[in-house]
Each structure stands twice: as C-alpha cells, then as structure tokens.
Motif scaffolding. Structure first.
Motif, PDB file in Angstrom:
ATOM      1  N   ILE A  85       0.841  -1.199   0.000  1.00  0.00           N
ATOM      2  CA  ILE A  85       0.000   0.000   0.000  1.00  0.00           C
ATOM      3  C   ILE A  85       0.875   1.246   0.000  1.00  0.00           C
ATOM      4  O   ILE A  85       0.566   2.242  -0.663  1.00  0.00           O
ATOM      5  CB  ILE A  85      -0.985  -0.023   1.182  1.00  0.00           C
ATOM      6  CG1 ILE A  85      -2.063  -1.084   0.924  1.00  0.00           C
ATOM      7  CG2 ILE A  85      -1.632   1.353   1.379  1.00  0.00           C
ATOM      8  CD1 ILE A  85      -3.097  -1.210   2.019  1.00  0.00           C
ATOM      9  N   TYR A  86       2.011   1.206   0.714  1.00  0.00           N
ATOM     10  CA  TYR A  86       2.967   2.325   0.630  1.00  0.00           C
ATOM     11  C   TYR A  86       3.395   2.547  -0.817  1.00  0.00           C
ATOM     12  O   TYR A  86       3.620   3.688  -1.242  1.00  0.00           O
ATOM     13  CB  TYR A  86       4.212   2.030   1.463  1.00  0.00           C
ATOM     14  CG  TYR A  86       4.036   2.133   2.963  1.00  0.00           C
ATOM     15  CD1 TYR A  86       3.524   3.276   3.559  1.00  0.00           C
ATOM     16  CD2 TYR A  86       4.408   1.082   3.801  1.00  0.00           C
ATOM     17  CE1 TYR A  86       3.373   3.380   4.929  1.00  0.00           C
ATOM     18  CE2 TYR A  86       4.260   1.169   5.179  1.00  0.00           C
ATOM     19  CZ  TYR A  86       3.739   2.313   5.737  1.00  0.00           C
ATOM     20  OH  TYR A  86       3.588   2.412   7.088  1.00  0.00           O
ATOM     21  N   SER A  91       1.561   9.751  -5.193  1.00  0.00           N
ATOM     22  CA  SER A  91       0.254  10.414  -5.171  1.00  0.00           C
ATOM     23  C   SER A  91      -0.677   9.676  -4.212  1.00  0.00           C
ATOM     24  O   SER A  91      -0.610   8.447  -4.087  1.00  0.00           O
ATOM     25  CB  SER A  91      -0.352  10.415  -6.582  1.00  0.00           C
ATOM     26  OG  SER A  91      -1.729  10.697  -6.546  1.00  0.00           O
ATOM     27  N   GLY A  92      -1.552  10.412  -3.559  1.00  0.00           N
ATOM     28  CA  GLY A  92      -2.501   9.780  -2.651  1.00  0.00           C
ATOM     29  C   GLY A  92      -3.786   9.340  -3.334  1.00  0.00           C
ATOM     30  O   GLY A  92      -4.612   8.661  -2.720  1.00  0.00           O
ATOM     31  N   PHE A  93      -3.959   9.682  -4.626  1.00  0.00           N
ATOM     32  CA  PHE A  93      -5.229   9.383  -5.291  1.00  0.00           C
ATOM     33  C   PHE A  93      -5.506   7.885  -5.411  1.00  0.00           C
ATOM     34  O   PHE A  93      -6.647   7.452  -5.181  1.00  0.00           O
ATOM     35  CB  PHE A  93      -5.290  10.059  -6.662  1.00  0.00           C
ATOM     36  CG  PHE A  93      -6.614   9.870  -7.352  1.00  0.00           C
ATOM     37  CD1 PHE A  93      -7.784  10.364  -6.780  1.00  0.00           C
ATOM     38  CD2 PHE A  93      -6.696   9.182  -8.551  1.00  0.00           C
ATOM     39  CE1 PHE A  93      -9.014  10.174  -7.402  1.00  0.00           C
ATOM     40  CE2 PHE A  93      -7.918   8.988  -9.174  1.00  0.00           C
ATOM     41  CZ  PHE A  93      -9.083   9.494  -8.608  1.00  0.00           C
ATOM     42  N   LYS A  97      -8.917   5.929  -4.058  1.00  0.00           N
ATOM     43  CA  LYS A  97      -9.767   5.031  -4.832  1.00  0.00           C
ATOM     44  C   LYS A  97      -9.931   3.696  -4.116  1.00  0.00           C
ATOM     45  O   LYS A  97     -11.032   3.144  -4.044  1.00  0.00           O
ATOM     46  CB  LYS A  97      -9.183   4.808  -6.235  1.00  0.00           C
ATOM     47  CG  LYS A  97      -9.235   6.025  -7.128  1.00  0.00           C
ATOM     48  CD  LYS A  97      -8.904   5.691  -8.580  1.00  0.00           C
ATOM     49  CE  LYS A  97      -9.990   4.874  -9.239  1.00  0.00           C
ATOM     50  NZ  LYS A  97      -9.736   4.665 -10.688  1.00  0.00           N
ATOM     51  N   LEU A  98      -8.832   3.167  -3.562  1.00  0.00           N
ATOM     52  CA  LEU A  98      -8.892   1.898  -2.840  1.00  0.00           C
ATOM     53  C   LEU A  98      -9.837   2.000  -1.647  1.00  0.00           C
ATOM     54  O   LEU A  98     -10.660   1.104  -1.414  1.00  0.00           O
ATOM     55  CB  LEU A  98      -7.489   1.486  -2.388  1.00  0.00           C
ATOM     56  CG  LEU A  98      -7.365   0.142  -1.668  1.00  0.00           C
ATOM     57  CD1 LEU A  98      -6.140  -0.627  -2.145  1.00  0.00           C
ATOM     58  CD2 LEU A  98      -7.280   0.345  -0.157  1.00  0.00           C
ATOM     59  N   VAL A  99      -9.735   3.093  -0.886  1.00  0.00           N
ATOM     60  CA  VAL A  99     -10.616   3.290   0.263  1.00  0.00           C
ATOM     61  C   VAL A  99     -12.071   3.379  -0.196  1.00  0.00           C
ATOM     62  O   VAL A  99     -12.975   2.801   0.419  1.00  0.00           O
ATOM     63  CB  VAL A  99     -10.213   4.554   1.052  1.00  0.00           C
ATOM     64  CG1 VAL A  99     -11.256   4.889   2.116  1.00  0.00           C
ATOM     65  CG2 VAL A  99      -8.847   4.364   1.697  1.00  0.00           C
ATOM     66  N   CYS A 140      -8.786  11.132   3.314  1.00  0.00           N
ATOM     67  CA  CYS A 140      -7.777  10.072   3.317  1.00  0.00           C
ATOM     68  C   CYS A 140      -6.385  10.682   3.489  1.00  0.00           C
ATOM     69  O   CYS A 140      -6.010  11.596   2.745  1.00  0.00           O
ATOM     70  CB  CYS A 140      -7.830   9.275   2.017  1.00  0.00           C
ATOM     71  SG  CYS A 140      -9.414   8.469   1.707  1.00  0.00           S
ATOM     72  N   LYS A 141      -5.646  10.190   4.459  1.00  0.00           N
ATOM     73  CA  LYS A 141      -4.283  10.664   4.703  1.00  0.00           C
ATOM     74  C   LYS A 141      -3.317   9.535   4.356  1.00  0.00           C
ATOM     75  O   LYS A 141      -3.133   8.592   5.123  1.00  0.00           O
ATOM     76  CB  LYS A 141      -4.110  11.098   6.156  1.00  0.00           C
ATOM     77  CG  LYS A 141      -5.036  12.220   6.591  1.00  0.00           C
ATOM     78  CD  LYS A 141      -4.924  13.452   5.716  1.00  0.00           C
ATOM     79  CE  LYS A 141      -3.580  14.119   5.848  1.00  0.00           C
ATOM     80  NZ  LYS A 141      -3.500  15.358   5.032  1.00  0.00           N
TER      81      LYS A 141
END
Length: 282
Positions: A85-86, A91-93, A97-99, A140-141
């Motif tokens: 996951i890291y 990018s956090g996008f 999407k996963l969340v 989401c962080k």
C-alpha cells in the motif's frame, strides 16, 4: 514454539521506539497471509532463532517475507499488504480510490473528489458517502513512508473543514471519517473520538482496521503482485487501474504494458492465488 521465550527481546519499530517482540502478533500476520498453521509455525520458528535485542521490525519483516516466499509467492504477497500500500504513492489518489472501493463493499454510494461549499470557504473532499439517506465525508491521509503516523493536528484540521461544510446555510448535519494507511497517535484517537469523527487506520478499530477490511473484501492493490516491475505498477496506477482484481477481469491491461504472454500468464496465476484464498487455507 508457543513456549519459547521470545518476549525477552526488544525490537525497534519504524518510528524508532522500542517494543517487546510478540510471537503471537507475528503468528496472526503469517496466518492472515493464507499460509497454513504448519507453514506459519515453521516461519515463526526460523525468525525467532535470529532475534536479538534491537532488531528492527523491517528486518523481521524481510526474514518472514523471504521464508514465506519459499512456500509460495502469493503467501508472501498477502503478508506484505502494508508495504505494497505504501508503494501506491507518491500520489494519494490511488489510495483514495482503494478506500472508496472498500466503502462500496460496505454498501455505500461513493463519489470521489467533490468540491463542496462551506460557510466560509469551499473544500475539496476526498470521498462523499451516501447510505440510508445519510451523508458522510471522508478524508484520506496517505503516507508513502513507514513510521509516519497521524498526530492530533490531522483530525483537528479535518474536523474544522467538515464543520465549515455542515454550518453553511441550509446544510444538514454530516458525519465525518479520517482514513490513513498508517496509524493514529493516542491524542489523535482521543480527539477524533471526542468530536465524533470515525477513524480508520491500518489496525484501528481493533479487528476492523484497514488491513482487516482489505482481507475481508479482497480489496488488494495492483502493487501486491511480486511479478510486476515497479515501473509497470506505476504505469497502471497512473492510468487509474488500482485493484489487482482489475487485471483478472481485464487481462488485456497487461498487453497494453507490453508484457509478454508468458509473463502475463504467470502474473495472472499469482493474482488468482492471492485473490482466491481463505485465511490459513490455500
């Protein structure tokens, strides 16, 4: 193995803190990989033989990963879920999407990246959820580095944004979520719970954290594959393909990455084993 005195060892976490080694915690992680009891106990035994005071959690992970890989790459891939996951960054996008996909599995209607007017200013909200005629906001962080936890400033800031949205003229009262792929500090948990935020981290709430939900719903990122290169994973993520299940549903995605037929078959076979499992059985 259960009687071995491994609890005398102090291990160094990614944050730099020392903690007592827990054989039971490692055992649970090994079993969650889908490996059977015998494999899990064998790996735990081998890892325990190499423990020493001050060993890092990263070194323990590497030893366990390599041992699991010898029994099957799909076991090792599921064991490495936190690490992969890291790898969804920088990018956090993709993480957002996963969340969102996890919330969809929980029967929420999900909208990504919504711009909403607050009482004072406008806000971009990562996810807007709808269920049973109720609305929730999700922030989401995402952290791409191990050891970076969310401190109290995170729920403080997010709560103030959600309050601004809910206080605009005519707005209904919304609930709010903060989701991270790492952990919350104690004061972040205390503040979030005090003001009514729902908090979801790697292992919080207990037995219902991000890792548990990902396993429950088999929401695994593309980065879980050990056979895709880092460049191929990043290319797929940049094109909006986040889930391993997408490759199984649309194998042509691999052809577009100019992956040979032989490699494509190996990748698909590995992902099928990762996706189709029950904990402790395979």
């Amino acid at each position: 193995m259960r009687n071995a005195n491994t609890s005398r060892y102090q291990i160094r976490k990614n944050s730099g803190e020392l903690a007592t080694f827990s054989a039971e915690k490692l055992r649970r992680s090994l079993l969650k990989s889908g490996a059977g009891v015998e494999v899990a106990e064998n790996v735990l035994r081998e890892v325990s033989r190499e423990l020493y005071d001050g060993i890092t959690t990263r070194e323990i992970y590497r030893k366990a990963f390599n041992l699991l890989h010898g029994h099957g790459s799909h076991f090792a891939c599921r064991y490495s879920l936190k690490k992969v996951i890291y790898e969804m960054g920088p990018s956090g996008f993709p993480f957002e999407k996963l969340v969102g996909y996890i919330f969809q599995k929980k029967n929420y209607k999900v909208q990504w990246n919504q711009v909403l007017q607050g009482r004072c200013v406008t806000h971009e909200v990562d996810l807007v959820l709808e269920k049973d005629r109720k609305t929730a906001f999700v922030e989401c962080k995402f952290h791409s580095e191990e050891g970076r936890n969310c401190d109290v400033k995170v729920p403080l800031y997010i709560h103030s944004r959600f309050e601004d949205i809910s206080q605009r003229s005519g707005a209904q009262k919304y609930s709010g979520w903060v989701v991270t792929n790492t952990r919350f500090t104690l004061d972040a948990l205390e503040y979030g719970n005090c003001v009514g935020l729902s908090l979801l981290s790697w292992d919080y709430p207990k037995a219902k954290g991000l890792k548990d939900l990902a396993d429950q719903f088999k929401i695994y990122p593309i980065t879980v594959s050990s056979l895709l290169s880092a460049e191929e994973k990043q290319s797929l993520l940049e094109k909006g393909h986040v889930l391993a299940s997408e490759i199984l549903q649309y194998p042509e995605l691999l052809q577009k990455e100019k992956i040979s037929t032989e490699r494509k078959e190996r990748i698909i076979k590995e992902l099928q084993k990762i996706m189709h499992h029950e904990n402790g059985k395979n």
